[in-house]
Write an enzyme that holds these catalytic residues in place. Structure first.
Site, PDB file in Angstrom:
ATOM      1  N   ASN A 169       0.846  -1.339   0.133  1.00 30.46           N
ATOM      2  CA  ASN A 169      -0.023   0.046  -0.127  1.00 30.46           C
ATOM      3  C   ASN A 169       0.763   1.141   0.041  1.00 30.46           C
ATOM      4  O   ASN A 169       0.386   2.232  -0.443  1.00 30.46           O
ATOM      5  CB  ASN A 169      -0.964   0.030   1.160  1.00 30.46           C
ATOM      6  CG  ASN A 169      -0.730  -0.329   2.474  1.00 30.46           C
ATOM      7  OD1 ASN A 169       0.533  -0.503   2.693  1.00 30.46           O
ATOM      8  ND2 ASN A 169      -1.339   0.135   3.338  1.00 30.46           N
ATOM      9  N   GLY A 249       3.605 -11.323   8.943  1.00 28.72           N
ATOM     10  CA  GLY A 249       4.646 -10.797   9.941  1.00 28.72           C
ATOM     11  C   GLY A 249       4.547 -11.817  11.145  1.00 28.72           C
ATOM     12  O   GLY A 249       5.777 -12.070  11.658  1.00 28.72           O
ATOM     13  N   GLU A 264       5.391  -4.158  11.668  1.00 30.01           N
ATOM     14  CA  GLU A 264       4.386  -3.413  11.549  1.00 30.01           C
ATOM     15  C   GLU A 264       3.304  -4.042  11.074  1.00 30.01           C
ATOM     16  O   GLU A 264       3.259  -4.211   9.773  1.00 30.01           O
ATOM     17  CB  GLU A 264       4.640  -2.348  10.865  1.00 30.01           C
ATOM     18  CG  GLU A 264       5.675  -1.090  11.169  1.00 30.01           C
ATOM     19  CD  GLU A 264       5.650   0.230  10.502  1.00 30.01           C
ATOM     20  OE1 GLU A 264       6.224  -0.002   9.328  1.00 30.01           O
ATOM     21  OE2 GLU A 264       5.361   1.130  11.168  1.00 30.01           O
ATOM     22  N   CYS A 298      -3.154   0.919   6.716  1.00 25.98           N
ATOM     23  CA  CYS A 298      -2.948   0.057   7.970  1.00 25.98           C
ATOM     24  C   CYS A 298      -4.017   0.972   9.005  1.00 25.98           C
ATOM     25  O   CYS A 298      -4.507   0.525   9.876  1.00 25.98           O
ATOM     26  CB  CYS A 298      -1.724  -0.180   8.344  1.00 25.98           C
ATOM     27  SG  CYS A 298      -0.562   1.647   8.431  1.00 25.98           S
ATOM     28  N   THR A 299      -4.078   2.268   9.045  1.00 24.32           N
ATOM     29  CA  THR A 299      -4.423   3.255  10.086  1.00 24.32           C
ATOM     30  C   THR A 299      -5.737   3.638   9.472  1.00 24.32           C
ATOM     31  O   THR A 299      -6.125   4.693  10.098  1.00 24.32           O
ATOM     32  CB  THR A 299      -3.481   4.468  10.335  1.00 24.32           C
ATOM     33  OG1 THR A 299      -2.996   5.099   9.371  1.00 24.32           O
ATOM     34  CG2 THR A 299      -2.064   4.093  10.998  1.00 24.32           C
TER      35      THR A 299
HETATM   36  P1  NAP Z   1       1.368  -9.018   3.204  1.00 22.85           P
HETATM   37  O1  NAP Z   1       0.605  -9.737   2.445  1.00 22.85           O
HETATM   38  O2  NAP Z   1       1.450  -9.492   4.404  1.00 22.85           O
HETATM   39  O3  NAP Z   1       2.595  -8.721   2.375  1.00 22.85           O
HETATM   40  C1  NAP Z   1       3.620  -7.749   2.791  1.00 22.85           C
HETATM   41  C2  NAP Z   1       5.020  -8.268   2.311  1.00 22.85           C
HETATM   42  O4  NAP Z   1       5.329  -9.474   2.832  1.00 22.85           O
HETATM   43  C3  NAP Z   1       4.940  -8.295   0.797  1.00 22.85           C
HETATM   44  O5  NAP Z   1       6.326  -7.474   0.219  1.00 22.85           O
HETATM   45  C4  NAP Z   1       5.068  -9.754   0.361  1.00 22.85           C
HETATM   46  O6  NAP Z   1       5.560 -10.073  -0.805  1.00 22.85           O
HETATM   47  C5  NAP Z   1       5.830 -10.145   1.444  1.00 22.85           C
HETATM   48  N1  NAP Z   1       5.493 -11.563   1.816  1.00 22.85           N
HETATM   49  C6  NAP Z   1       4.670 -12.358   1.345  1.00 22.85           C
HETATM   50  N2  NAP Z   1       4.656 -13.793   1.966  1.00 22.85           N
HETATM   51  C7  NAP Z   1       5.905 -13.819   2.529  1.00 22.85           C
HETATM   52  C8  NAP Z   1       6.751 -14.629   3.204  1.00 22.85           C
HETATM   53  N3  NAP Z   1       6.480 -15.932   3.310  1.00 22.85           N
HETATM   54  N4  NAP Z   1       8.056 -14.214   3.652  1.00 22.85           N
HETATM   55  C9  NAP Z   1       8.309 -13.002   3.553  1.00 22.85           C
HETATM   56  N5  NAP Z   1       7.628 -11.942   3.063  1.00 22.85           N
HETATM   57  C10 NAP Z   1       6.559 -12.232   2.392  1.00 22.85           C
HETATM   58  O7  NAP Z   1       0.644  -7.478   3.288  1.00 22.85           O
HETATM   59  P2  NAP Z   1       0.053  -6.636   2.157  1.00 22.85           P
HETATM   60  O8  NAP Z   1      -1.166  -7.281   1.564  1.00 22.85           O
HETATM   61  O9  NAP Z   1       1.313  -6.085   0.920  1.00 22.85           O
HETATM   62  O10 NAP Z   1      -0.243  -5.368   2.994  1.00 22.85           O
HETATM   63  C11 NAP Z   1      -1.578  -5.175   3.757  1.00 22.85           C
HETATM   64  C12 NAP Z   1      -1.370  -5.502   5.125  1.00 22.85           C
HETATM   65  O11 NAP Z   1      -0.450  -4.727   5.817  1.00 22.85           O
HETATM   66  C13 NAP Z   1      -2.563  -5.268   5.835  1.00 22.85           C
HETATM   67  O12 NAP Z   1      -2.677  -6.148   6.836  1.00 22.85           O
HETATM   68  C14 NAP Z   1      -2.098  -3.722   6.533  1.00 22.85           C
HETATM   69  O13 NAP Z   1      -2.693  -3.351   7.676  1.00 22.85           O
HETATM   70  C15 NAP Z   1      -0.496  -3.962   6.790  1.00 22.85           C
HETATM   71  N6  NAP Z   1       0.262  -2.495   7.082  1.00 22.85           N
HETATM   72  C16 NAP Z   1       0.539  -2.458   8.118  1.00 22.85           C
HETATM   73  C17 NAP Z   1       1.069  -1.033   8.439  1.00 22.85           C
HETATM   74  C18 NAP Z   1       1.814  -0.677   9.683  1.00 22.85           C
HETATM   75  O14 NAP Z   1       2.614   0.190   9.652  1.00 22.85           O
HETATM   76  N7  NAP Z   1       1.307  -1.394  10.750  1.00 22.85           N
HETATM   77  C19 NAP Z   1       1.389  -0.191   7.153  1.00 22.85           C
HETATM   78  C20 NAP Z   1       0.915  -0.779   5.913  1.00 22.85           C
HETATM   79  C21 NAP Z   1       0.190  -1.749   5.862  1.00 22.85           C
HETATM   80  P3  NAP Z   1       4.509 -10.381  -2.068  1.00 22.85           P
HETATM   81  O15 NAP Z   1       3.894  -8.877  -2.517  1.00 22.85           O
HETATM   82  O16 NAP Z   1       5.707 -10.689  -3.059  1.00 22.85           O
HETATM   83  O17 NAP Z   1       3.661 -11.477  -1.485  1.00 22.85           O
END
Ligand code: NAP
Length: 496
Positions: A169, A249, A264, A298-299
């Site tokens: 995002n 995570g 995060e 996320c927020t």
């Molecule tokens: P995600 O599916 O968890 O993916 C995040 C990252 O992890 C991507 O780069 C993804 O790569 C990678 N990834 C996937 N599988 C992995 C594995 N087994 N090992 C290591 N890395 C791996 O999250 P998203 O859909 O991109 O983002 C949405 C989520 O992020 C929401 O839950 C949101 O709340 C959270 N978020 C949190 C914050 C915060 O600061 N707390 C900020 C922004 C977003 P690929 O794309 O290649 O799968």
């Protein structure tokens, strides 16, 4: 245009290269990963599917590069970061274009993300020079039983190789929020960008390349997280993982070795509205907080907990603002743009249908075309509905009517998440009591949750994360304290 001008060397035919050892390279896998444009649902870009051998090589080079980088004077590290920030801002247009095509970010927001990222890098340089330029001096006679025979000097040393994994995002901003602190603190960095957002990240990394950072200090390994993620996160060459994303995570935390982790993760940010709140302010913040970037933040405001006596008025005011939101392609800078993927849209639809079946009030008609979902406010949501607890990451905001502030706090604290929350009231005493009672990393008073300004501490509790970000906290997290103790032959007292 993405992949042209100064960026022409980062692409090979129709596939973007990966970056290691100071060069743009084609993977020996001969395979690529497609990046589907959320708006057209067609492949828009392709990136290299890197191999495990390429990861090994990048780690090895990162380890060697870090050693000489740690010997580079702090002011020189800062100088290079300032240079990268300026180059990034200068080339904001092609990077923003990639954000529009890969993640359907509205045009203006895409530019803002790049500019904000440049500012973040510069701030890291300035903050790093200050906080890493200082250490502590302790004397032994402050602890019972000791004379002043020991002087302890502490300073902050780098951890080594940082693995940075940002989400889709804010791929650029959440990558530089790891890269800036890591580099100023003397670490090297391996970046694994999200698949959706990888091309914007590759352009951003090229700005560091153009700034003249030493070879091997930064690598950008592309490929699907599901394929190379485990290999990266369990790699013995990694000394710290900084991850932003969803439940992935939690799985990484269980698999990673004994290294510092910065996580995060997701949120279900609650917005508690009391009877005395400024309802126009509330409505404006629910709409901005809940629907900006189609709720994919996320927020984002992910559940509204409003006192029954003012609920009708709040819902009415929000609805009239929702009616004014523009819906369409990111190129037209619409407020609501397609969500990142079809599977994401299906997930959101699942939450909406569950709420429908269980009797939520639909303030707008549910409408979806491909990945584009029209903004939707769901009233009279009850705790037995999935949307009351799960993170939609889409333009859907549930409203739960409450009879007391305690009921709102109870709902907030019963969540697995604890990222941010907000409370609207004119009574600062009530606001403080509620803020103290809410189990979340940050509580905003009279404003929607937000990450930033980027130097503010940012942290989640429970399933929302480990550690705290924000520039200063990230720099500290990516260092370790080192002490040197001078042992004197006899007690020595200043001026004594
Ligand atoms: P995600 O599916 O968890 O993916 C995040 C990252 O992890 C991507 O780069 C993804 O790569 C990678 N990834 C996937 N599988 C992995 C594995 N087994 N090992 C290591 N890395 C791996 O999250 P998203 O859909 O991109 O983002 C949405 C989520 O992020 C929401 O839950 C949101 O709340 C959270 N978020 C949190 C914050 C915060 O600061 N707390 C900020 C922004 C977003 P690929 O794309 O290649 O799968």
């Amino acid at each position: 245009m993405a992949g042209s001008g100064v960026f022409s060397e980062i692409i090979d035919g129709e596939v973007f290269k990966y970056y290691a050892d100071g060069e743009w390279l084609t993977s020996s896998s001969g395979k690529s990963v497609s990046i589907v444009n959320p708006t057209t649902r067609k492949t828009h870009y392709k990136v290299q599917a890197c191999t495990q051998e390429e990861v090994n090589k990048a780690m090895e080079i990162a380890k060697a590069a870090q050693k000489s980088w740690a010997r580079t004077p702090l002011w020189k590290r800062a100088e290079l970061l300032h240079k990268a920030a300026a180059i990034l801002k200068e080339h904001k247009a092609p990077i923003a274009e990639a954000l529009i095509k890969e993640i359907a970010k509205p045009a203006k927001d895409a530019v803002t993300e790049v500019v904000r990222s440049g500012d973040l890098i510069s701030y890291c340089a300035e903050e790093g020079v200050r906080i890493l330029g200082q250490g502590a001096f302790l004397v032994s006679d402050s602890f019972p039983g000791n004379d002043r025979t020991k002087y302890c000097l502490t300073s902050k040393i780098p951890l080594g190789v940082i693995l940075a994994i940002p989400p889709f995002n804010y791929p650029v901003n959440l990558a530089v929020s790891k890269i800036g602190p890591a580099l100023i603190a003397g670490n090297s960095l391996v970046l694994k960008p999200p698949t959706q957002g990888a091309v914007a990240c590759l352009h951003m990394v090229h700005c560091f390349h153009l700034a003249g950072f030493p070879k091997g200090l930064i690598s950008c390994i592309t490929g699907k997280g599901s394929e190379i993620g485990d290999f990266l996160t369990m790699h013995p060459g990694v000394n710290c993982i900084s991850f932003t994303g969803g439940d992935t995570g939690i799985a990484i935390s269980k698999k990673a070795g004994m290294i510092p982790l910065q996580m995060e993760l997701g949120g279900k940010d609650a917005c508690i509205v009391l009877e005395d709140a400024d309802l126009d302010l509330v409505a404006a913040n629910i709409v901005k907080g809940g629907f900006s970037y189609s709720g994919q933040r996320c927020t984002a405001v992910k559940v509204v907990l409003v006192m029954e006596s003012v609920a009708d008025a709040v819902v009415e005011k929000v609805n009239s603002k929702v009616a004014k939101l523009t819906v369409g392609p990111p190129e037209d800078d619409c407020d609501i743009t397609p969500v990142v993927s079809e599977s994401s849209a299906n997930f959101i639809e699942g939450l909406v249908m569950d709420a429908k079946q269980k009797g939520a009030t639909f303030c707008q008609e549910y409408k979806r075309e491909g990945n584009l979902i029209w903004p939707l406010l769901l009233d009279h949501v009850r705790p037995d509905m999935r949307i009351a607890w799960e993170e939609p990451f889409g333009p859907v905001v549930p409203v739960i009517r409450i009879a007391s502030a305690e009921e709102g706090i109870h709902h907030c604290n019963a969540s697995n998440f604890g990222l941010q929350g907000c409370v609207f009231t004119k009574d600062i005493n009530k606001a403080m009591l509620i803020s103290d009672a809410m189990e979340s990393g940050t509580v905003q008073i009279n404003s929607a949750p937000a990450r930033g300004p980027d130097h503010f501490p940012f942290q989640g509790i429970k399933d929302s994360g480990i550690g705290s970000q924000g520039i200063t906290n990230s720099i500290n997290m990516m260092t370790k304290v080192k002490s040197t103790v001078i042992n004197l032959p006899s007690p020595s007292y200043t001026m004594g």
